[in-house]
Design a protein around this motif. Structure first.
Motif, mmCIF file in Angstrom:
data_model
loop_
_atom_site.group_PDB
_atom_site.id
_atom_site.type_symbol
_atom_site.label_atom_id
_atom_site.label_comp_id
_atom_site.label_asym_id
_atom_site.label_seq_id
_atom_site.Cartn_x
_atom_site.Cartn_y
_atom_site.Cartn_z
ATOM 1 N N UNK A 198 -11.759 -1.227 1.145
ATOM 2 C CA UNK A 198 -11.646 -1.463 2.502
ATOM 3 C C UNK A 198 -11.101 -0.208 3.097
ATOM 4 N N UNK A 199 -12.283 0.235 4.398
ATOM 5 C CA UNK A 199 -11.874 1.218 5.146
ATOM 6 C C UNK A 199 -11.519 0.391 6.396
ATOM 7 N N UNK A 200 -9.978 1.471 7.177
ATOM 8 C CA UNK A 200 -10.029 0.527 8.136
ATOM 9 C C UNK A 200 -8.814 1.397 9.484
ATOM 10 N N UNK A 201 -9.487 1.074 10.540
ATOM 11 C CA UNK A 201 -7.952 1.918 11.840
ATOM 12 C C UNK A 201 -6.748 1.258 11.895
ATOM 13 N N UNK B 131 1.286 -3.806 -5.737
ATOM 14 C CA UNK B 131 0.505 -2.900 -4.536
ATOM 15 C C UNK B 131 0.101 -4.346 -4.655
ATOM 16 N N UNK B 132 -0.284 -5.618 -5.849
ATOM 17 C CA UNK B 132 -0.932 -7.065 -5.280
ATOM 18 C C UNK B 132 0.493 -7.756 -5.505
ATOM 19 N N UNK B 133 1.476 -7.772 -6.050
ATOM 20 C CA UNK B 133 2.269 -8.569 -6.229
ATOM 21 C C UNK B 133 2.463 -8.871 -4.200
ATOM 22 N N UNK B 134 2.852 -7.748 -3.381
ATOM 23 C CA UNK B 134 2.303 -8.575 -1.968
ATOM 24 C C UNK B 134 1.961 -9.263 -1.731
ATOM 25 N N UNK C 261 -11.180 -14.432 1.069
ATOM 26 C CA UNK C 261 -10.942 -13.197 2.557
ATOM 27 C C UNK C 261 -10.224 -13.309 2.282
ATOM 28 N N UNK C 262 -9.114 -13.879 2.228
ATOM 29 C CA UNK C 262 -7.628 -13.457 2.161
ATOM 30 C C UNK C 262 -7.245 -13.626 0.944
ATOM 31 N N UNK C 263 -7.377 -13.119 0.379
ATOM 32 C CA UNK C 263 -6.667 -12.501 -1.149
ATOM 33 C C UNK C 263 -5.663 -10.809 -0.729
ATOM 34 N N UNK C 264 -5.674 -10.752 -1.840
ATOM 35 C CA UNK C 264 -4.361 -9.435 -3.037
ATOM 36 C C UNK C 264 -5.195 -8.126 -1.906
ATOM 37 N N UNK C 265 -6.240 -7.665 -1.492
ATOM 38 C CA UNK C 265 -6.467 -6.544 -1.630
ATOM 39 C C UNK C 265 -7.209 -7.072 0.270
ATOM 40 N N UNK C 266 -7.500 -7.895 0.306
ATOM 41 C CA UNK C 266 -7.132 -8.268 2.238
ATOM 42 C C UNK C 266 -5.712 -8.374 2.615
ATOM 43 N N UNK C 267 -4.407 -8.715 1.939
ATOM 44 C CA UNK C 267 -3.070 -8.499 1.791
ATOM 45 C C UNK C 267 -2.784 -7.080 1.968
ATOM 46 N N UNK C 268 -3.471 -5.927 1.326
ATOM 47 C CA UNK C 268 -2.679 -5.012 0.782
ATOM 48 C C UNK C 268 -2.990 -4.647 2.867
ATOM 49 N N UNK C 269 -4.481 -4.797 2.890
ATOM 50 C CA UNK C 269 -5.052 -3.859 3.719
ATOM 51 C C UNK C 269 -3.887 -4.052 5.526
ATOM 52 N N UNK C 270 -3.413 -5.670 5.247
ATOM 53 C CA UNK C 270 -2.635 -6.158 6.538
ATOM 54 C C UNK C 270 -1.240 -5.381 6.384
ATOM 55 N N UNK C 271 -0.520 -5.415 5.166
ATOM 56 C CA UNK C 271 0.908 -4.754 4.480
ATOM 57 C C UNK C 271 0.553 -3.385 5.226
ATOM 58 N N UNK D 42 -8.107 4.111 3.536
ATOM 59 C CA UNK D 42 -8.930 3.567 3.036
ATOM 60 C C UNK D 42 -8.027 2.473 1.529
ATOM 61 N N UNK D 43 -8.174 1.632 1.283
ATOM 62 C CA UNK D 43 -7.153 0.566 0.159
ATOM 63 C C UNK D 43 -8.207 -0.193 -0.657
ATOM 64 N N UNK D 44 -8.063 -0.158 -2.199
ATOM 65 C CA UNK D 44 -8.087 -0.662 -2.992
ATOM 66 C C UNK D 44 -7.203 -1.433 -3.861
#
Length: 260
Positions: free
Chosen positions: A142-145, A231-234, A113-123, A180-182
């Motif tokens: 994820x796709x998001x505004x 993308x993932x180290x972040x 839920x607050x993993x690496x894909x989540x943090x990519x979106x937040x970044x 969109x980010x993956x």
């Protein structure tokens, strides 16, 4: 601190069972959990995206006997170990030789839920996403505004946020309102269709193939091609910052300057 106690702390972010669920539901493969158990109590933990020779060297310098990685230290079956030229084999051998245990938290940390894909979106400035691969507790893709901005400005922010100039871009100048980010190597036909369906202006991922880039551009979506590492180290470092206080042993985060 016992090795299984460290694993318990890590599983507060996402249990290894989440990786098992991901693999079963979406036909994936993974190897998360304890990879090397040298048997000793843990006196310090180094967090590193990869089990590299540089990471092992750093752990030895600090006197730590545990390395926690995101990418599995052993992914598939091992048929031979060449300690004369294979960097992965050398890193594994150095760990065993020096009594350094290894835990790898891969797809479970991607999809938490607050993993690496989540943090990519937040970044990238996003929140409230539509999720492609939904799990009982988490998901991936994820796709998001995002706050509306021009593509050039968006790219500059990406470089600054992810601390990397190794960013390849495709597409024309345009207004960016949806992304969109993956994380990792997350691009396939399903991801591209998902991005198009939900109106993404920009597609962000790593390790894209030529035909995937042309397919995304053909759907009128710009592309930002990050390095897999940046993308993932972040996100992995964000996770470390959150859980390091729960470890009762010293810990440090290692970023490989050769890859950032």
């Amino acid at each position: 601190m016992k090795l299984n106690e460290v694993l318990t702390v890590l599983e507060k972010v996402a249990p290894v069972a989440l990786s098992d669920e991901f693999c079963k539901k979406f036909g994936m493969y993974d190897n998360s959990g304890v990879i090397i158990n040298c048997g000793a109590d843990i006196n310090g933990a180094l967090f590193s995206l990869d089990l590299s020779e540089n990471a092992v060297k750093k752990a030895k310098e600090l006197g730590y006997n545990l390395i926690v990685t995101h990418h599995p230290a052993i992914y598939g079956g091992i048929s031979r170990l060449d300690l004369t030229r294979d960097p992965q084999a050398i890193a594994l051998a150095e760990c065993i030789k020096n009594g350094i245990s290894v835990i790898s938290m891969h797809l479970n940390f991607d999809a938490a839920p607050q993993g690496i894909d989540f943090h990519l979106m937040q970044g990238l400035g996003g929140d409230n996403p539509e999720i492609l691969a939904k799990l009982d507790n988490g998901g991936y893709g994820r796709v998001y505004p995002v706050k509306q901005t021009q593509f050039t400005a968006f790219v500059e922010n990406v470089k600054n946020t992810f601390n990397s100039d190794r960013v390849i871009i495709y597409g024309k100048e345009r207004s960016v309102k949806k992304v969109a980010s993956f994380c990792g190597a997350g691009c396939d036909e399903r991801a591209i269709a998902f991005a198009e369906k939900h109106g993404a202006d920009v597609f962000v991922s790593s390790d894209l193939k030529h035909h995937e880039i042309t397919a995304i551009l053909g759907r009128g979506i710009n592309v930002i091609h990050l390095t897999h590492y940046s993308a993932e180290n972040y996100g992995f470092e964000k996770i470390y910052s959150r859980i390091s206080k729960d470890l009762s042993v010293p810990s440090s985060y290692f970023s490989d300057a050769e890859l950032t």
